[in-house]
Motif scaffolding. Structure first.
Motif, PDB file in Angstrom:
ATOM      1  N   THR A  97       0.854  -1.185   0.000  1.00  0.00           N
ATOM      2  CA  THR A  97       0.000   0.000   0.000  1.00  0.00           C
ATOM      3  C   THR A  97       0.891   1.237   0.000  1.00  0.00           C
ATOM      4  N   MET A  98       0.341   2.356  -0.389  1.00  0.00           N
ATOM      5  CA  MET A  98       1.132   3.583  -0.392  1.00  0.00           C
ATOM      6  C   MET A  98       1.512   4.025   1.015  1.00  0.00           C
ATOM      7  N   ASP A  99       0.763   3.590   2.019  1.00  0.00           N
ATOM      8  CA  ASP A  99       1.126   3.902   3.400  1.00  0.00           C
ATOM      9  C   ASP A  99       2.484   3.325   3.777  1.00  0.00           C
ATOM     10  N   GLU A 100       2.933   2.293   3.052  1.00  0.00           N
ATOM     11  CA  GLU A 100       4.205   1.655   3.390  1.00  0.00           C
ATOM     12  C   GLU A 100       5.408   2.346   2.759  1.00  0.00           C
ATOM     13  N   TYR A 101       5.165   3.245   1.826  1.00  0.00           N
ATOM     14  CA  TYR A 101       6.297   3.905   1.167  1.00  0.00           C
ATOM     15  C   TYR A 101       7.157   4.726   2.125  1.00  0.00           C
ATOM     16  N   PRO A 102       6.575   5.520   3.034  1.00  0.00           N
ATOM     17  CA  PRO A 102       7.444   6.253   3.965  1.00  0.00           C
ATOM     18  C   PRO A 102       8.349   5.329   4.772  1.00  0.00           C
ATOM     19  N   THR A 103       7.797   4.212   5.251  1.00  0.00           N
ATOM     20  CA  THR A 103       8.602   3.267   6.016  1.00  0.00           C
ATOM     21  C   THR A 103       9.689   2.647   5.149  1.00  0.00           C
ATOM     22  N   ALA A 104       9.348   2.323   3.901  1.00  0.00           N
ATOM     23  CA  ALA A 104      10.346   1.758   2.987  1.00  0.00           C
ATOM     24  C   ALA A 104      11.477   2.749   2.746  1.00  0.00           C
ATOM     25  N   TYR A 105      11.136   4.016   2.549  1.00  0.00           N
ATOM     26  CA  TYR A 105      12.174   5.028   2.363  1.00  0.00           C
ATOM     27  C   TYR A 105      13.060   5.120   3.602  1.00  0.00           C
ATOM     28  N   GLU A 106      12.456   5.125   4.773  1.00  0.00           N
ATOM     29  CA  GLU A 106      13.250   5.242   6.002  1.00  0.00           C
ATOM     30  C   GLU A 106      14.139   4.018   6.208  1.00  0.00           C
ATOM     31  N   PHE A 107      13.614   2.838   5.926  1.00  0.00           N
ATOM     32  CA  PHE A 107      14.422   1.628   6.029  1.00  0.00           C
ATOM     33  C   PHE A 107      15.627   1.695   5.087  1.00  0.00           C
ATOM     34  N   LEU A 108      15.376   2.034   3.832  1.00  0.00           N
ATOM     35  CA  LEU A 108      16.462   2.088   2.863  1.00  0.00           C
ATOM     36  C   LEU A 108      17.442   3.214   3.183  1.00  0.00           C
ATOM     37  N   GLY A 109      16.948   4.308   3.734  1.00  0.00           N
ATOM     38  CA  GLY A 109      17.842   5.388   4.146  1.00  0.00           C
ATOM     39  C   GLY A 109      18.866   4.910   5.159  1.00  0.00           C
ATOM     40  N   ALA A 139      19.676   1.619   5.741  1.00  0.00           N
ATOM     41  CA  ALA A 139      20.465   0.523   5.182  1.00  0.00           C
ATOM     42  C   ALA A 139      21.526   1.012   4.208  1.00  0.00           C
ATOM     43  N   LEU A 140      21.229   2.098   3.494  1.00  0.00           N
ATOM     44  CA  LEU A 140      22.111   2.570   2.430  1.00  0.00           C
ATOM     45  C   LEU A 140      22.916   3.803   2.823  1.00  0.00           C
ATOM     46  N   GLY A 141      22.716   4.301   4.033  1.00  0.00           N
ATOM     47  CA  GLY A 141      23.432   5.497   4.453  1.00  0.00           C
ATOM     48  C   GLY A 141      22.953   6.754   3.762  1.00  0.00           C
ATOM     49  N   ARG A 142      21.669   6.811   3.419  1.00  0.00           N
ATOM     50  CA  ARG A 142      21.086   7.980   2.751  1.00  0.00           C
ATOM     51  C   ARG A 142      19.924   8.507   3.603  1.00  0.00           C
ATOM     52  N   GLN A 143      20.173   8.688   4.891  1.00  0.00           N
ATOM     53  CA  GLN A 143      19.096   9.004   5.828  1.00  0.00           C
ATOM     54  C   GLN A 143      18.397  10.327   5.515  1.00  0.00           C
ATOM     55  N   GLU A 144      19.139  11.370   5.227  1.00  0.00           N
ATOM     56  CA  GLU A 144      18.522  12.679   5.044  1.00  0.00           C
ATOM     57  C   GLU A 144      17.658  12.725   3.780  1.00  0.00           C
ATOM     58  N   ARG A 145      18.181  12.203   2.691  1.00  0.00           N
ATOM     59  CA  ARG A 145      17.402  12.169   1.443  1.00  0.00           C
ATOM     60  C   ARG A 145      16.116  11.379   1.640  1.00  0.00           C
ATOM     61  N   CYS A 146      16.215  10.255   2.302  1.00  0.00           N
ATOM     62  CA  CYS A 146      15.032   9.418   2.498  1.00  0.00           C
ATOM     63  C   CYS A 146      14.065  10.037   3.499  1.00  0.00           C
ATOM     64  N   ARG A 147      14.589  10.783   4.445  1.00  0.00           N
ATOM     65  CA  ARG A 147      13.697  11.476   5.384  1.00  0.00           C
ATOM     66  C   ARG A 147      12.825  12.484   4.628  1.00  0.00           C
ATOM     67  N   VAL A 148      13.411  13.209   3.688  1.00  0.00           N
ATOM     68  CA  VAL A 148      12.672  14.211   2.913  1.00  0.00           C
ATOM     69  C   VAL A 148      11.575  13.539   2.085  1.00  0.00           C
ATOM     70  N   LEU A 149      11.919  12.443   1.417  1.00  0.00           N
ATOM     71  CA  LEU A 149      10.948  11.757   0.573  1.00  0.00           C
ATOM     72  C   LEU A 149       9.843  11.107   1.403  1.00  0.00           C
ATOM     73  N   ALA A 150      10.207  10.533   2.537  1.00  0.00           N
ATOM     74  CA  ALA A 150       9.211   9.897   3.411  1.00  0.00           C
ATOM     75  C   ALA A 150       8.244  10.934   3.969  1.00  0.00           C
ATOM     76  N   GLU A 151       8.766  12.077   4.365  1.00  0.00           N
ATOM     77  CA  GLU A 151       7.894  13.107   4.929  1.00  0.00           C
ATOM     78  C   GLU A 151       6.951  13.665   3.870  1.00  0.00           C
ATOM     79  N   TYR A 152       7.438  13.842   2.649  1.00  0.00           N
ATOM     80  CA  TYR A 152       6.562  14.300   1.573  1.00  0.00           C
ATOM     81  C   TYR A 152       5.436  13.299   1.359  1.00  0.00           C
ATOM     82  N   PHE A 153       5.776  12.022   1.303  1.00  0.00           N
ATOM     83  CA  PHE A 153       4.764  10.988   1.099  1.00  0.00           C
ATOM     84  C   PHE A 153       3.709  11.039   2.200  1.00  0.00           C
TER      85      PHE A 153
END
Length: 341
Positions: A140-152, A154-168
């Motif tokens: 579901t689209m509700d899971e996208y923020p969590t997926a972004y935060e997880f990958l942030g 795991a991949l060392g891209r926390q700030e970029r993923c925080r921005v995308l998760a918050e937008y979602f």
């Protein structure tokens, strides 16, 4: 396989560094995975996950699931478009998996969004390659923020993923608030018309139909799908019985022919000239593949179904979305062409 809550997931994502320079993480399905402390090359098992990774950092994309077509090539970096095609092995498009290309690519990590019953099978298949596998859930689209935060994490891209998760999260909240304000008996009825004849449709409980509910619409094809794709063949008589207020066409051939076809003329959406072609650059915004673009697709659909009450500048929204996620700066004319305005 049960998906972890956001709080539990983030607490489990705390990494324990080993003397060998690896990190232990817990993925979105609760699996313990040991990955390199510095992940530089990631291979994703299906197109929706590859596109998600691209929005985080194009430099991490190690390989593709499908050859890049001209529409997509316009929006991604040339070096990404020319990556080797490994194929796919996690469901969806591009199942032409090539193990030799996988070995040549040598990714540090594989990320998959598997069907709930398929994760063990994928893990078993990849075991011989000795490449760590992390699974995410995008059901579901509700899971996208969590997926972004997880990958942030795991991949060392926390700030970029925080921005995308918050937008979602913010935009989903707005859509849900809008949809919740529409009484059930006032929701616009919608029929999804797929393929050249318009007689393939998606069930209301399918991932492919989620944007309809978020936009405040009502998918006329109710109930569970007869197949796991969430799509069913229907007859024209069935569409006539549904008599939808709006038809969303996914195929340009069908869209260009529907108003000239006397067999469809009795349907309310056709009579009232409310047949719309879903935006499809760089690929479909609502359905195939079920990607992060569905968030923008839900906004477009809400604007299309309720032009007087869904207050948004869809042109400006589209330009902002493409800049944020794709890194593409579109002109107003680019967007107007994309949206057929």
């Amino acid at each position: 396989m049960k998906t972890l809550s956001i709080t539990a997931l983030l607490s489990l994502l705390l990494m324990t560094m080993s003397s060998a320079g690896a990190a232990d993480i817990t993925d979105m399905h609760g699996r313990k995975v040991q990955v390199s402390a510095r992940v530089q090359k990631v291979l994703c098992a299906s197109p929706p996950v590859t596109y998600l990774l691209y929005t985080i950092d194009p430099a991490l994309v190690a390989g593709l699931n499908l050859p890049v077509d001209d529409k997509l090539r316009r929006f991604i970096r040339p070096e990404t478009a020319n990556k080797p095609v490994v194929g796919a092995f996690g469901g969806g498009q591009g199942r032409n998996f090539n193990s030799e290309v996988l070995l040549a690519v040598k990714p540090d990590l594989i990320v998959a969004w598997p069907p709930r019953s398929a994760a063990p099978k994928i893990e078993q298949m990849l075991a011989k390659f000795n490449i760590p596998l992390a699974t995410i859930s995008l059901d579901t689209m509700d899971e996208y923020p969590t997926a972004y935060e997880f990958l942030g994490e795991a991949l060392g891209r926390q700030e970029r993923c925080r921005v995308l998760a918050e937008y979602f999260r913010t935009e989903l909240r707005k859509l849900k608030a809008f949809s919740a304000g529409i009484p059930a008996n006032k929701r616009v009825s919608v029929y999804f018309a797929e393929e050249r004849d318009g007689l393939l449709t998606v069930s209301a409980d399918s991932v492919h139909s989620e944007a309809v509910a978020l936009a405040g619409g009502r998918n006329v094809h109710k109930g569970a799908s007869l197949n796991r794709r969430g799509k069913d063949r229907v007859s024209l008589e069935q569409v006539l019985a549904y008599d939808p207020e709006v038809i969303i066409a996914q195929d340009p051939t069908f869209f260009n022919a529907v108003y000239k076809d006397s067999r469809w003329a009795r349907i309310r959406a056709v009579r009232n000239h409310r047949v719309y072609l879903a935006p499809n650059a760089p690929f479909n915004w609502l359905d195939q593949p079920p990607s992060f673009l569905r968030l923008l697709g839900a906004k477009w659909l809400a604007h299309t179904l309720y032009p007087s009450s869904f207050k948004t500048n869809i042109t400006a929204e589209t330009r902002h979305f493409f800049n944020l996620f794709w890194g593409s700066r579109l002109s107003e004319q680019d967007v107007r062409t994309m949206l057929a305005l």
